[in-house]
Design a protein around this motif. Structure first.
Motif, short mmCIF file in Angstrom:
data_model
loop_
_atom_site.label_atom_id
_atom_site.label_comp_id
_atom_site.label_asym_id
_atom_site.label_seq_id
_atom_site.Cartn_x
_atom_site.Cartn_y
_atom_site.Cartn_z
N UNK A 1 1.13 -1.18 0.61
CA UNK A 1 -0.21 0.09 0.17
C UNK A 1 0.85 1.95 -0.01
N UNK A 2 2.03 1.39 0.67
CA UNK A 2 3.26 2.30 0.20
C UNK A 2 3.30 2.69 -0.68
N UNK A 3 3.46 1.86 -1.87
CA UNK A 3 3.66 2.03 -3.62
C UNK A 3 5.41 2.06 -3.90
N UNK A 4 6.32 1.08 -3.35
CA UNK A 4 7.41 1.48 -3.03
C UNK A 4 8.07 0.25 -3.08
N UNK A 5 9.40 0.25 -3.97
CA UNK A 5 9.97 -0.24 -3.80
C UNK A 5 11.34 -0.14 -3.36
N UNK A 6 12.58 -1.31 -2.83
CA UNK A 6 11.95 -2.90 -3.31
C UNK A 6 10.62 -3.33 -2.24
N UNK A 7 10.61 -4.31 -2.62
CA UNK A 7 9.61 -5.27 -2.12
C UNK A 7 9.37 -6.71 -2.25
N UNK A 8 10.17 -7.49 -1.42
CA UNK A 8 9.94 -8.99 -1.41
C UNK A 8 8.77 -9.89 -0.73
N UNK A 9 8.96 -10.92 -2.11
CA UNK A 9 7.56 -11.73 -1.96
C UNK A 9 8.21 -13.39 -1.98
N UNK B 1 8.07 -5.28 3.01
CA UNK B 1 8.75 -4.21 2.16
C UNK B 1 9.85 -3.20 3.09
N UNK B 2 10.71 -2.43 2.47
CA UNK B 2 11.42 -1.42 2.84
C UNK B 2 12.99 -2.29 2.51
N UNK B 3 14.27 -1.34 2.50
CA UNK B 3 15.10 -2.45 1.89
C UNK B 3 15.73 -2.91 3.05
N UNK B 4 15.79 -2.29 4.53
CA UNK B 4 17.23 -2.61 4.94
C UNK B 4 16.18 -3.39 6.09
N UNK B 5 14.48 -3.24 6.32
CA UNK B 5 14.29 -4.88 6.86
C UNK B 5 13.99 -5.57 5.98
N UNK B 6 14.41 -5.53 4.25
CA UNK B 6 14.71 -6.95 3.94
C UNK B 6 16.02 -7.64 3.77
N UNK B 7 16.62 -6.79 3.87
CA UNK B 7 18.20 -7.59 4.02
C UNK B 7 18.14 -7.63 5.59
N UNK B 8 17.85 -7.16 6.59
CA UNK B 8 17.80 -8.04 7.60
C UNK B 8 17.14 -9.60 8.22
N UNK B 9 16.40 -9.98 7.52
CA UNK B 9 15.39 -11.17 6.49
C UNK B 9 16.16 -11.94 6.40
N UNK B 10 16.72 -11.45 4.63
CA UNK B 10 17.47 -12.51 4.27
C UNK B 10 18.59 -12.73 4.55
#
Length: 206
Positions: A49-57, A65-74
């Motif tokens: 809903x925030x309409x921004x990339x990147x997005x991890x599915x 969403x949010x690049x640094x949150x994705x980094x932490x998860x991965x």
């Protein structure tokens, strides 16, 4: 297989692709841009809903969403997230620094100068502000890297990947890294780390 929605030339979108490449994990890239209103399409906004990339599915359909949150998860359970509690906290510290003191100036100035759709926002006042604040961020980084090979200690972490993304193309925003010897040495260390790929790399592109 995981899917990363993003823009190839965006540093924020480069971060998770770079980490996935260094981890040797397969994923699918779906190009979604803001210049063609792709991030505002009904299909994409339904996912973020925030309409921004990147997005991890993720494989199971969960979204992040949010690049640094994705980094932490991965990075969970890998060499890119320090096991030591203090060093892990340092990684978080530099991730926050990247988003609050680095990206808003270094990345934004690059966008103002290189993306045609942003040219109207490139006022002399904004260019001066982003140059001043961006150089301040670079000075902070230079000091840290003169004391430590990586931001969270002796080993590369998500903090380095996050800060590398826009620092290595800072010259595109008019920043001069010539006198930042510690930063330049650090850039080479990140690039020498196994699995490194350039910002334009996409899975399946070789």
């Amino acid at each position: 297989m995981a899917t990363i929605y993003g823009m190839t030339n965006s540093g924020n979108c480069y971060k998770p692709r770079l980490l996935m490449a260094k981890l040797g994990r397969p994923f699918r890239h779906v190009e979604v841009g803001s210049d063609d209103n792709g991030t505002r399409s009904a299909g994409f906004v339904a996912k973020n809903p925030n309409g921004m990339v990147p997005l991890l599915e993720m494989d199971d359909g969960r979204l992040l969403a949010e690049s640094n949150a994705i980094l932490l998860h991965l990075a969970e359970g890998t060499r890119f997230l320090p096991a030591d509690a203090y060093e892990r906290a340092l990684a978080y510290q530099w991730l926050f620094f990247e988003q609050y003191s680095h990206e808003p100036y270094i990345a934004v100035r690059r966008a103002l100068l290189t993306f045609p759709e942003r040219a109207r926002d490139a006022t002399p006042e904004r260019l001066a502000l982003t140059l001043d604040r961006g150089n301040k961020a670079l000075r902070v980084m230079e000091k840290r890297l003169s004391e430590s090979p990586f931001f969270a200690g002796k080993s590369i972490s998500v903090a380095d990947l996050a800060l590398y993304a826009y620092t290595h193309v800072a010259h595109e925003g008019g920043f001069d890294l010539g006198g930042h010897h510690a930063i330049n040495a650090w850039l080479r260390r990140v690039e020498d780390d196994p699995g490194h790929v350039p910002i334009g790399w996409l899975p399946g592109a070789g």
